[in-house]
Design a protein around this motif. Sequence first.
Motif, PDB file in Angstrom:
ATOM      1  N   THR A  66      -9.133   9.881  -1.580  1.00 22.44           N
ATOM      2  CA  THR A  66      -8.847   8.623  -2.031  1.00 22.44           C
ATOM      3  C   THR A  66      -7.613   8.099  -2.276  1.00 22.44           C
ATOM      4  O   THR A  66      -7.090   6.933  -1.958  1.00 22.44           O
ATOM      5  CB  THR A  66      -9.678   8.470  -3.469  1.00 22.44           C
ATOM      6  OG1 THR A  66     -10.905   9.047  -3.201  1.00 22.44           O
ATOM      7  CG2 THR A  66      -9.812   7.118  -3.977  1.00 22.44           C
ATOM      8  N   VAL A  67      -6.527   9.044  -2.524  1.00 24.54           N
ATOM      9  CA  VAL A  67      -5.224   8.466  -3.008  1.00 24.54           C
ATOM     10  C   VAL A  67      -4.547   8.432  -1.891  1.00 24.54           C
ATOM     11  O   VAL A  67      -3.461   7.398  -1.942  1.00 24.54           O
ATOM     12  CB  VAL A  67      -4.449   9.693  -4.045  1.00 24.54           C
ATOM     13  CG1 VAL A  67      -5.355   9.632  -5.443  1.00 24.54           C
ATOM     14  CG2 VAL A  67      -4.145  10.845  -3.483  1.00 24.54           C
ATOM     15  N   LEU A  68      -4.824   9.109  -0.621  1.00 20.47           N
ATOM     16  CA  LEU A  68      -4.213   8.857   0.470  1.00 20.47           C
ATOM     17  C   LEU A  68      -4.600   7.508   1.110  1.00 20.47           C
ATOM     18  O   LEU A  68      -3.625   6.733   1.660  1.00 20.47           O
ATOM     19  CB  LEU A  68      -4.602  10.063   1.575  1.00 20.47           C
ATOM     20  CG  LEU A  68      -3.991  11.431   1.324  1.00 20.47           C
ATOM     21  CD1 LEU A  68      -4.556  12.278   2.045  1.00 20.47           C
ATOM     22  CD2 LEU A  68      -2.378  11.288   1.388  1.00 20.47           C
ATOM     23  N   ALA A  69      -6.117   7.099   0.976  1.00 15.43           N
ATOM     24  CA  ALA A  69      -6.199   5.689   1.218  1.00 15.43           C
ATOM     25  C   ALA A  69      -5.655   4.570   0.361  1.00 15.43           C
ATOM     26  O   ALA A  69      -5.312   3.701   0.961  1.00 15.43           O
ATOM     27  CB  ALA A  69      -7.965   5.683   1.199  1.00 15.43           C
ATOM     28  N   LEU A  70      -5.437   4.861  -0.895  1.00 12.80           N
ATOM     29  CA  LEU A  70      -4.660   3.983  -1.681  1.00 12.80           C
ATOM     30  C   LEU A  70      -3.163   3.776  -0.965  1.00 12.80           C
ATOM     31  O   LEU A  70      -2.824   2.704  -1.147  1.00 12.80           O
ATOM     32  CB  LEU A  70      -4.684   4.561  -3.100  1.00 12.80           C
ATOM     33  CG  LEU A  70      -4.068   3.853  -3.983  1.00 12.80           C
ATOM     34  CD1 LEU A  70      -4.640   2.230  -4.106  1.00 12.80           C
ATOM     35  CD2 LEU A  70      -3.917   4.598  -5.403  1.00 12.80           C
TER      36      LEU A  70
END
Length: 272
Positions: free
Chosen positions: A105-109
Amino acid sequence: MNHPTTAATLRVPDAELYYEVRGQGPLLVLVGAPMDARSFAPLADLFAADHTVLTTDPRGINRSPVDDPDRDSTPEMRADDLARLITQVDAGPAVVFGSSGGAVTVLALAQAHPELVHTVIAHEPPLDELVDDREELRVKTDDMIATYLAGDTVGAWKKFMAIANMPIPEEMIEQMFGGEHEPQDVADERYQFEHMLGPSVWWRPDFAVLGSVASRIVVGIGEDSGDQLCERTSIALAEGLGLKPTMFPGGHIGFAEDPAAFAPRLRAVLDE
């Protein structure tokens, strides 16, 4: 010590997100998938003395109901949720620590909203598409999900542990995942297998985009993770980004198993 916690909800497209805020100072976001805010509460308390700490239940899990429970939860959707939460708290740009599916998720963010994050720590993201045996893993994952949806919960978890290369005795898996469980836990487990797991492990980061953002990116690996799948995927991610992995105490969920040991290492990483 426990710090006062403010709990609230935020309406986002197709979901109602539950989130908690504690402490004051620079914004630190702690996120998992499928782990919810409860798993991060002890670590959040350790940082609340000098940080504003945001934790949340990801969409479809526990206190964050979705409008359409038959729709998949993708990393892009969860990243958009985080972006809206960070904007709502209005204390960014943030340090964002994500573990397991939350690391995806945080990579996509970071790809979609780099202006909202100055540091992204992806702790053991299960990015199966980055390793050489990706096709075999995809077949095994499809089989595991089908096993769960056919009603064999324990069998599915045994396959999960085998894929993850986590050597947990079968009798322990039966004790953990067999028998009766709370209805919400059962619903969360089903949502994870049916709608969250596949979109997370089959997601591919855009190395060109991540390499161009101003955000600092850290790839974390547990010191005790051995040759587990998430160690392999994390090493592949780090290599793709031209980074050296950063080691953290414990294993895949070291932040939850021993937050007192995990917190000093996380602080040191933030201070680097």
